[in-house]
Design a protein around this motif. Structure first.
Motif, short mmCIF file in Angstrom:
data_model
loop_
_atom_site.label_atom_id
_atom_site.label_comp_id
_atom_site.label_asym_id
_atom_site.label_seq_id
_atom_site.Cartn_x
_atom_site.Cartn_y
_atom_site.Cartn_z
N ALA A 1 19.24 -7.67 26.54
CA ALA A 1 18.37 -8.74 27.01
C ALA A 1 17.48 -9.30 25.90
O ALA A 1 16.91 -10.39 26.04
N ARG A 2 17.36 -8.58 24.80
CA ARG A 2 16.55 -9.06 23.68
C ARG A 2 17.26 -10.16 22.89
O ARG A 2 16.62 -10.88 22.12
N GLU B 1 16.99 1.14 18.20
CA GLU B 1 15.72 0.45 17.96
C GLU B 1 15.53 0.12 16.49
O GLU B 1 14.99 -0.92 16.13
N LYS C 1 10.29 7.33 25.46
CA LYS C 1 10.83 5.99 25.71
C LYS C 1 12.25 5.88 25.16
O LYS C 1 12.51 6.28 24.02
N ARG D 1 25.65 -5.02 36.79
CA ARG D 1 25.29 -3.64 36.52
C ARG D 1 26.28 -2.68 37.18
O ARG D 1 26.64 -1.65 36.61
N ARG E 1 21.36 -2.46 28.76
CA ARG E 1 20.98 -3.76 29.32
C ARG E 1 19.64 -4.23 28.74
O ARG E 1 19.46 -5.42 28.45
N ASP E 2 18.72 -3.30 28.57
CA ASP E 2 17.42 -3.65 27.99
C ASP E 2 17.58 -4.16 26.55
O ASP E 2 16.95 -5.14 26.15
N PHE E 3 18.43 -3.49 25.78
CA PHE E 3 18.67 -3.94 24.41
C PHE E 3 19.35 -5.31 24.40
O PHE E 3 18.98 -6.20 23.62
N ASP F 1 21.23 1.20 31.76
CA ASP F 1 20.01 0.37 31.76
C ASP F 1 19.40 0.24 30.37
O ASP F 1 18.84 -0.81 30.03
N THR F 2 19.54 1.27 29.56
CA THR F 2 19.07 1.17 28.18
C THR F 2 19.86 0.10 27.43
O THR F 2 19.30 -0.72 26.71
#
Length: 387
Positions: free
Chosen positions: A29-30, A104, A69, A39, A25-27, A22-23
């Motif tokens: 999606a940016r 990040e 986070k 998934r 996927r979050d990256f 999920d981490t």
């Protein structure tokens, strides 16, 4: 450069793997051109109980947090089959790998790379190579050119800044992988058409679609040719029997026989070409979700894909034919026949060929001859772990 607030955690168990995926996927999606993947498929790739890659690999996943986070992730892994290869083919003794790299900022990137390097060194490795996520046959390399358009099926997509962060951590590029874009609506040059026509008149040559009624046998035939044809290539790691069975099961739903050919010479299979409809077209529409209705759209698309791109991920000719005119003729014949079917039956307008190693002069010459152009570039980096 360091940040005491960045904590690197070991990823363990089902919940840990879910957070790791999920981490990522979050990256992803940016990114403006990200295409959401399933998934469930991503979870399976990092599950040792389901992905046969782990039958010959050791690994550790890491998650970076700042203030609780998630701010990055990385894998460190060792492919025992890769350790057996000659050093000049890229891996060999002491070659560990990293992959699934997201961060990040540069501070997080360096902390993750350092932790992966420490793990690899603790396992006796003297080099770190990557990103390779996680098998060389899955998503090798970091995208360093081509962020301005959507990736095709089974292609990685990464921010341009990652290259700078990896290089500033002491890594240098060791290999480049290329993909070529082809406008399939345009006729091939006259010389290529004559080569194809000459092959079509040769009674020794037969091109046939894969037979899905004998799918397991066909997969074995294709991968036997692949293991032979690519055996001297940089980064080559042979498929195991378990991986052959796994690949066959995973690929069968997207196989359309007329887009996947086996070439025979005097009745003996000597070459193949696989072509996949770009499933990213439908994954984008369903936002990478099977439920509640994504599965319906995906099944409908799989039965009758139309007006989508095509990707040629794999092509191979037996080594005994390498450096012969017949090898390139077989390649041109398969490309031509699949191109005609893709345009006439599936209304395709463009295709991608790749990955192609930057030292594979034969395949690069074929790509140039059919007037395709480089549209994506992936880099694999290396760093010594010996201080």
């Amino acid at each position: 450069m360091s940040d005491a607030n960045v904590v690197i955690e070991l990823v363990e168990g089902k919940a840990g793997r879910a957070a790791f995926v999920d981490t990522g996927r979050d990256f992803a999606a940016r990114e403006p051109h990200w295409v959401p993947q399933l998934r469930s498929e991503q979870l399976e790739l990092v599950n040792p109980e389901k992905n046969p890659f782990f039958g010959h690999a050791a690994h550790q996943l890491f998650l970076a947090r700042r203030g609780g986070k998630p701010v990055g992730r990385i894998s460190a892994h060792i492919d025992r089959l890769a350790l057996e290869l000659p050093r000049e083919q890229g891996f060999g003794p002491g070659a560990g790998m990293f992959g699934y790299f997201d961060a990040e900022d540069e501070t997080v990137a360096h902390a993750l790379l350092k932790r992966a390097e420490e793990w690899l060194a603790s396992q006796g490795m003297n080099r770190a190579i990557g990103p390779i996520s996680m098998s060389i046959w899955e998503e090798p390399g970091l995208l360093v050119k081509g962020q301005d358009h959507d990736p095709m099926i089974m292609m990685g997509h990464h921010p341009a800044i990652y290259r700078e962060w990896i290089e500033s951590a002491g890594y240098s590029r060791t290999k480049t992988l290329l993909t070529y874009d082809l406008d399939v609506t345009s006729e091939f040059p006259p010389l290529i058409r004559r080569i194809v026509q000459s092959g079509q008149r040769n009674d020794r040559i037969t091109l046939r679609p894969v037979d899905v009624s004998r799918w397991d046998e066909e997969v074995e035939t294709i991968l036997a040719i692949l293991n032979d044809a690519w055996s001297n290539n940089w980064g080559f790691v042979p498929f195991t029997n378990a991986e052959i069975a796994y690949a066959g099961k995973k690929l069968k739903p997207i196989i359309h026989p007329d887009l996947n050919l086996i070439a025979e010479l005097d009745g003996k299979p000597v070459a193949f070409m696989l072509t996949f409809p770009d499933m990213n077209d439908v994954l984008r529409k369903v936002d990478g979700k099977l439920f509640p209705f994504g599965w319906f759209h995906i099944l409908r698309w799989l039965r009758k894909p139309r007006r989508m791109g095509m990707r040629v991920p794999l092509m191979g000719v037996l080594r005994e034919l390498h450096n012969s005119r017949l090898a390139s003729q077989l390649a041109f014949m398969m490309i031509s026949q699949i191109r005609d079917v893709a345009v006439d039956k599936y209304e395709t307008r463009r295709a991608e060929i790749g990955w192609i190693l930057d030292d594979n002069q034969g395949m690069m010459a074929i790509a140039d001859a059919i007037q395709s152009t480089i549209n994506r570039e992936y880099a694999i980096f290396e760093k010594s772990l010996i201080s």
